[in-house]
Each structure stands twice: as C-alpha cells, then as structure tokens.
Design an enzyme around this catalytic site. Sequence first.
Site: not given
Ligand code: OAD
Length: 232
Positions: A52, A90, A105, A113, A132, A172
């Site tokens: 991280y 981010d 998230h 802390c 902390c 997503t």
């Molecule tokens: P993912 O990496 O699972 O999915 C990203 C999505 O964005 C995919 O469907 C891609 O097709 C799409 N994508 C990629 N580039 C893009 C672009 N330029 N424009 C539009 N779409 C695009 O990420 P998340 O769905 O955010 O959780 O993942 C969900 C959670 O899983 C995260 O918050 C994290 C992770 O494990 C935790 O850490 C708890």
Amino acid sequence: MRIVILTGAGVSAESGVPTFRDADGLWEGHHVEDVATPEAFERQPGVVHRFYDERRAALSLVDPNPAHVALSRLQAAWADDVFLVTQNIDDLHERGGSVHVHHMHGELRSALCRGCGDHVRWLTDLADYPPCPGCHATELRPDVVWFGEIPYGMDLIQMQLQRCDLFVSIGTSGAVYPAAGFVQFAAAHGARTLELNLDRSEGTSLFDEARHGPAGRLVPAWVDELLADISG
Ligand code: OAD
C-alpha cells in the site's frame, strides 16, 4: 432527479492506475489474498504495508482524467442530488474537483489506528510503524477495506440507492459484492439503471442501458447529454 453514481477502477484506468482484474488475475503481481485481507496483514504486515505504501506513493505520479472532471462538473451543476460512491482508494475524484465522495473501500491517503480507531490523513509510508498522531500507539494500518471486512457507510449508500431515480455504474467489473448488487437494489426501488464501461461487465444484463467504451470519452459525453436535458 436524484442520481447515484458508482465508480470502480475503470474510471481511473486512463489516468494510469492499474485495474484489479488483469488478464492473469493478479493485482499488480500479487494474489489479492496476500495483500488485501486482514489475515494477510496479521501474517505479513511488512509485505502489506509496503504494497500500500507503493500504491500511495504512486498517486503523486497520476492525474485525474476527463471522466473524473466531468463527474465533478455534474455534481456542481446538480448540487445535492448526485451521490458519488467509489470503490477506488485513489483520490482522483477529489483532485478532479469533486467535493463529496463516499469511499466505500477506504482511501490510500488515510490511515486507521487500531489503537484508538481514528482515521488520520496520511501521505507517507506506514511500513516503518509511525505512531498515531492521536494516541501514539504504533498501530496504524492502511485505511482500506479488505476482503472479509464491511465497506464503509453501507446504511448511507442503501438509503441513497432507495431514493434515487437514476443509478449509473462506471468502470466496474461487477465482480465484488456488495457493490455488484447495487444495480438490482436500485432497480427494485424504481431507479433507471445505466452502465458505462469499457466492455461488457459481469452485470451488464442487469442494466436498463449499457454503453461501452473508455470512460474518458463516455462519461463527459453522458454528462453533456444530461446537462443539456435539464437546461433544455
Ligand atoms: P476491476 O478491475 O474488477 O474492473 C475494472 C472494470 O473497468 C472492468 O470491467 C474493465 O472493463 C473496466 N475498464 C477498464 N478500463 C476502462 C476504461 N478506460 N474506461 C471504462 N472502463 C474501463 O475493478 P473494480 O470493479 O473497481 O476491492 O473492482 C472492485 C473491487 O475489487 C475493488 O474496489 C477492490 C477489488 O478487489 C477491494 O480492495 C476491497
């Protein structure tokens, strides 16, 4: 019209922040269970901290893209009626101009802390176990929600989903719950639903409408369309 917008890694992809599910199923070379679970932190805190810390340091190398900026433009024009909830850790929505962002998230630029429970704005490393600022315990952890933990502010999110007229999911994959279930929850409470994603996601068939392409192009176009609708 009340709008709820859910964003995921895809909204930051064009800024150069890697998404989670790349072709080999790794997150920047790591299995997610080795860096994003409470068990991993108990087992190897140094590894998790360094992971991280690197992501936090990398934030200063990236900038918001037109999708972040367009969403802040929409929030400014639509005042209180846009609830922006992100799965991203981010801070590109904020740097793109958004004032109210719900980080379900957690956030890279925050530390939690384990001693006193404070959330502290944090811009540097945690791997050297700094104290902390509140209670001085050396118990700071990344303020991110790991697998097996409950996302922040679920009551508020559910309330917003229940009362919204339009639910929009941007960038997503629809692979991680509870966020993946928001579309059905919002639809069950009467909202129209729209997906903006690079390609078909696991949840595409659940949306009333889906538009596919890069967020940096789709989101500004959608915001322009919506703002033209209200002004016309
Ligand atoms: P993912 O990496 O699972 O999915 C990203 C999505 O964005 C995919 O469907 C891609 O097709 C799409 N994508 C990629 N580039 C893009 C672009 N330029 N424009 C539009 N779409 C695009 O990420 P998340 O769905 O955010 O959780 O993942 C969900 C959670 O899983 C995260 O918050 C994290 C992770 O494990 C935790 O850490 C708890």
